[in-house]
Design a protein around this motif. Structure first.
Motif, PDB file in Angstrom:
ATOM      1  N   ASN A  75      -2.369  -8.129   1.794  1.00 31.31           N
ATOM      2  CA  ASN A  75      -3.590  -7.325   1.941  1.00 31.31           C
ATOM      3  C   ASN A  75      -4.475  -6.975   0.590  1.00 31.31           C
ATOM      4  O   ASN A  75      -3.788  -7.066  -0.643  1.00 31.31           O
ATOM      5  CB  ASN A  75      -3.101  -5.989   2.367  1.00 31.31           C
ATOM      6  N   PRO A  76      -5.711  -6.794   0.638  1.00 34.87           N
ATOM      7  CA  PRO A  76      -6.430  -6.707   2.162  1.00 34.87           C
ATOM      8  C   PRO A  76      -6.843  -7.993   2.274  1.00 34.87           C
ATOM      9  O   PRO A  76      -7.553  -8.826   1.685  1.00 34.87           O
ATOM     10  CB  PRO A  76      -7.798  -5.790   1.615  1.00 34.87           C
ATOM     11  N   ARG A  87       0.866  -1.256   0.061  1.00 33.33           N
ATOM     12  CA  ARG A  87       0.074  -0.008   0.133  1.00 33.33           C
ATOM     13  C   ARG A  87       0.884   1.243   0.007  1.00 33.33           C
ATOM     14  O   ARG A  87       1.769   1.307   0.827  1.00 33.33           O
ATOM     15  CB  ARG A  87      -0.838   0.023   1.038  1.00 33.33           C
ATOM     16  N   ARG A  91      -6.969  -0.117   1.434  1.00 36.21           N
ATOM     17  CA  ARG A  91      -6.641  -1.344   1.418  1.00 36.21           C
ATOM     18  C   ARG A  91      -7.642  -1.927   0.133  1.00 36.21           C
ATOM     19  O   ARG A  91      -7.341  -2.886  -0.602  1.00 36.21           O
ATOM     20  CB  ARG A  91      -6.922  -2.234   2.402  1.00 36.21           C
TER      21      ARG A  91
END
Length: 251
Positions: free
Chosen positions: A154-155, A116, A122
């Motif tokens: 992620n997420p 990220r 996310r």
């Protein structure tokens, strides 16, 4: 065995570690890459890390290499894997070490995916990382469908269900063998609560339930050990700090 033969086997053994993807031995040599592991290697878990060259994958590979429960470690990534492999293999532990990705694994850990960046949520990661996780899980289903799968990508709230669907379609889904790794929230909670209380974080235990994204992260402050109380201002601060810990790091 003649000295020349011993030397050739030693050279072959070194070559197997330096060039694992392209290494091929003649049948007559009696030495295969699968046998290239340090003397003293004990039976244990065979672990693969998919995304081993990333910011999470590299320190994770180091921790797995020194873990006494790990007997064989496999690393995989789309870039820089040979360098990471060489670096980790130089560690003076007796665990076996190879670069193949998925060969009869007991545990597969997936930190793969794009990280990220500032300004991203996310949810912004979903379109990219969902495809990465799906592809990797399709490989796991073919090579080691009974392995325990730990998803870090992620997420996590969304990548775990995607992975589960891949295994369900293959008829090999076992909910006890697929885990989303959210321990980071517990670590942060212990640290931040300890700061407020003026305690050693190693003496604090804060239960955290829910998911791994913002408001889905629910800390149970009434269950903190050692037992303690918080002012409304402290509760507001701790909830915000823990739920937004990932954003703090990214920014």
């Amino acid at each position: 065995m003649q000295p020349a033969s011993k030397a050739n086997q030693r050279i072959a053994r070194i070559s197997a570690h330096l060039h694992p993807p392209n290494f091929q031995m003649e049948e007559s040599s009696g030495l295969r890459h699968a046998n290239c592991q340090a003397k003293g290697t004990a039976p244990g878990f065979k672990v693969a890390i998919l995304g081993a060259a990333g910011g999470i994958g590299q320190p994770l590979a180091m921790l797995m290499k020194i873990n006494l429960l790990v007997s064989v470690l496999h690393l995989y990534d789309v870039v820089n894997t040979p360098g990471v492999t060489a670096d980790i293999s130089h560690m003076d532990t007796v665990r076996g070490f190879r670069e193949e990705a998925l060969v009869v694994m007991d545990l597969v850990i997936i930190p793969a995916g794009v990280p990220r960046k500032p300004g991203m949520t996310r949810d912004d990661l979903f379109n990219i990382n969902a495809g990465i996780v799906r592809t990797l899980c399709e490989g796991i289903v073919k090579s080691c469908p009974k392995a325990i799968v730990n998803l870090i990508s992620n997420p996590v709230n969304s990548t775990v269900p995607i992975a589960a669907e891949v295994f369900k379609r293959a008829g090999t889904y076992d909910p006890k063998r697929m885990l989303g790794v959210t321990t980071l929230n517990v670590v942060r909670a212990n640290t931040f609560v300890a700061e407020v209380l003026g305690l050693d974080p190693r003496e604090v235990d804060v239960p955290v339930v829910g998911g791994h994204a913002g408001v889905t992260i629910l800390l149970l402050l009434s269950q903190v050990k050692p037992p303690c109380s918080f002012t409304p201002q402290e509760i507001e601060y701790l909830i915000s700090r823990i739920q937004n810990g990932g954003t703090e790091v990214v920014e």
